[in-house]
Enzyme design. Structure first.
Site, PDB file in Angstrom:
ATOM      1  N   GLY A  50       0.779  -1.170  -0.191  1.00 16.47           N
ATOM      2  CA  GLY A  50       0.075   0.021   0.066  1.00 16.47           C
ATOM      3  C   GLY A  50       0.861   1.235  -0.129  1.00 16.47           C
ATOM      4  CB  CYS A 106      -1.186  11.196   8.611  1.00 17.62           C
ATOM      5  SG  CYS A 106      -2.775  10.919   7.975  1.00 17.62           S
ATOM      6  CD  GLN A 158      -6.487  15.458   6.944  1.00 20.41           C
ATOM      7  OE1 GLN A 158      -7.168  15.812   7.717  1.00 20.41           O
ATOM      8  NE2 GLN A 158      -6.501  14.284   6.545  1.00 20.41           N
ATOM      9  CG  HIS A 170      -2.129  15.237   5.917  1.00 15.39           C
ATOM     10  ND1 HIS A 170      -2.212  15.188   4.697  1.00 15.39           N
ATOM     11  CD2 HIS A 170      -2.656  14.356   6.562  1.00 15.39           C
ATOM     12  CE1 HIS A 170      -2.779  14.063   4.358  1.00 15.39           C
ATOM     13  NE2 HIS A 170      -2.799  13.545   5.743  1.00 15.39           N
TER      14      HIS A 170
END
Ligand code: NAP
Length: 367
Positions: free
Chosen positions: A13, A162, A190, A258
């Site tokens: 991923g 995050c 983000q 972010h």
């Protein structure tokens, strides 16, 4: 020192690939085991990730040759553990919360520590949510966790969402310097890499902003800081009662990084803008003092330019492990406001997970 063989669950991923990249030539850890969904299982790692988005490194050597296992097959990981190929795992799985929770527990029960990026265990009271500079002492919960489950060597430690990474260390530095923070209003912007694979459809995000990240994102941003600022009492982590947080989270057309805009209110003792900058610039945490390999030298970087931080210019600061702050100024409603940035798949995910593993090794929990 011989390197510790490690596994990465969810290795194919967005975050998993970042783990493989960052662990290449790591001084303490060596990736010997990779696992993902049954879709990828049985393929060589390089084949499983071929053609996937921007990380697309040349994985032909080393990890590229390893066969991807099914992360749900804990017996396979136990066999690798016995063959000294997988002392502990990084978990970067994206699957249902209950499935992830049960699977991570199965690894821990088998004696394989789990250092996770998934949200499944962030609310488990005896699982630490670690930001190595802020709450390294929360690792002290692990003996209680092991005792409660009857686990011998295994345990679970997790990273927070995050979205909060860019401003938690700056807030902690201020609290540590004696400035209580009572209220926070935060708006995040983000990056698309935060959505995992295959991400946000280009027709939705190009020339656009989506004022919604997903179920629970704003609640996570409001609650997780309270656990991180909490204390261990009677074998569980009790949340802090402050600050009170209101979060609004947006998806923006940025690949990585972010950004968050915050207004904060202090308690009775209110620092000046110059005092806040001094606190941030001089802040060091345990990872810096212990010289952990992935720790940024300066965890909080303050930029004086009026148009910084910016994702493209600042997300890679200090190996993409520092948080970059700017635009600190008085606020007309609360006390001060500022803009904060961190790299979501590095500091906010894989890099932060590796730093947590280094902290846990330093504290003696990883053999
Ligand atoms: P992702 O790109 O969608 O990757 C998910 C991984 O999980 C892949 O390796 C996938 O394998 C595997 N997987 C999916 N379903 C599975 C199943 N049923 N059984 C076993 N493995 C399965 O997601 P990501 O963005 O890397 O996020 C991974 C985790 O980190 C998530 O929990 C996410 O919330 C968290 N996180 C992400 C970020 C970020 O910035 N992206 C930041 C912090 C935390 P296949 O490739 O074989 O499908």
């Amino acid at each position: 020192m011989a390197k510790i063989p490690v596994g990465v669950l969810g290795a194919t991923g967005m975050v998993g690939q970042q783990y493989i990249t960052l662990l290449d030539n790591h001084p303490w850890f060596d990736v010997k085991y990779v696992a993902a969904s049954p879709r990828s299982a049985g393929k060589k790692y390089s084949e499983a990730v071929a053609g996937r988005w921007q990380l697309a490194k040349d994985y032909a050597a080393n990890v590229g040759k390893i066969t991807v296992e099914d992360a749900n097959d804990v017996k396979c990981a136990i066999a690798a553990h016995k063959r000294k190929k997988c002392a502990f795992v990084f978990s970067a799985l994206e699957m249902g919360k209950d499935e992830t929770s049960a699977l991570e527990e199965a690894y821990a029960a088998a004696g394989i520590p789990v250092i996770s990026n998934a949200s499944a265990h962030r609310w488990t009271p005896d699982v630490p949510v670690l930001i190595a500079e802020i709450n390294p002492h929360h690792t002290d919960i692990i003996p209680f966790q092991r005792k409660a489950h009857g686990w011998d060597k295994g345990f679970i430690a997790v990273k927070p969402n995050c979205s909060i990474q860019s401003y938690m260390t700056p807030l902690h530095a201020l609290v540590q310097a004696g400035y209580l923070i009572k209220k926070i209003i935060v708006t995040t912007m983000q990056a698309v890499s935060g959505a995992g694979y295959p991400g946000v459809p280009s027709l939705d995000i190009i020339d656009n902003i989506i004022p919604y990240i997903g179920v629970g994102e704003e609640e996570k941003s409001e609650k997780e800081p309270l656990k991180i600022f909490g204390s261990i009492i009677n074998g569980v982590i009790q949340n802090a009662i402050m600050p009170k947080i209101s979060a609004t989270c947006n998806r923006v057309p940025v690949v990585d990084g972010h950004t968050a805009c915050l207004s904060i209110a202090f308690g009775l003792k209110k620092p000046s803008v110059d005092e806040i900058k001094k606190v941030w610039q001089s802040f060091k945490g345990l990872p810096q003092e212990a010289k952990l390999p992935t720790a940024p030298q300066q965890p909080i970087i303050y930029r004086e330019e009026e148009n910084r931080p910016q994702p493209r210019k600042d997300r890679d600061a200090d190996k993409a492990m520092a948080v970059v702050i700017g635009r600190l100024r008085p606020c007309n409603v609360l006390d001060v406001r500022f803009t904060a940035l961190s790299h979501n798949t590095v500091r906010g995910a894989a890099g932060g997970g590796i730093l947590n593993a280094e902290l846990l090794k330093y504290k003696g929990y990883l053999g």
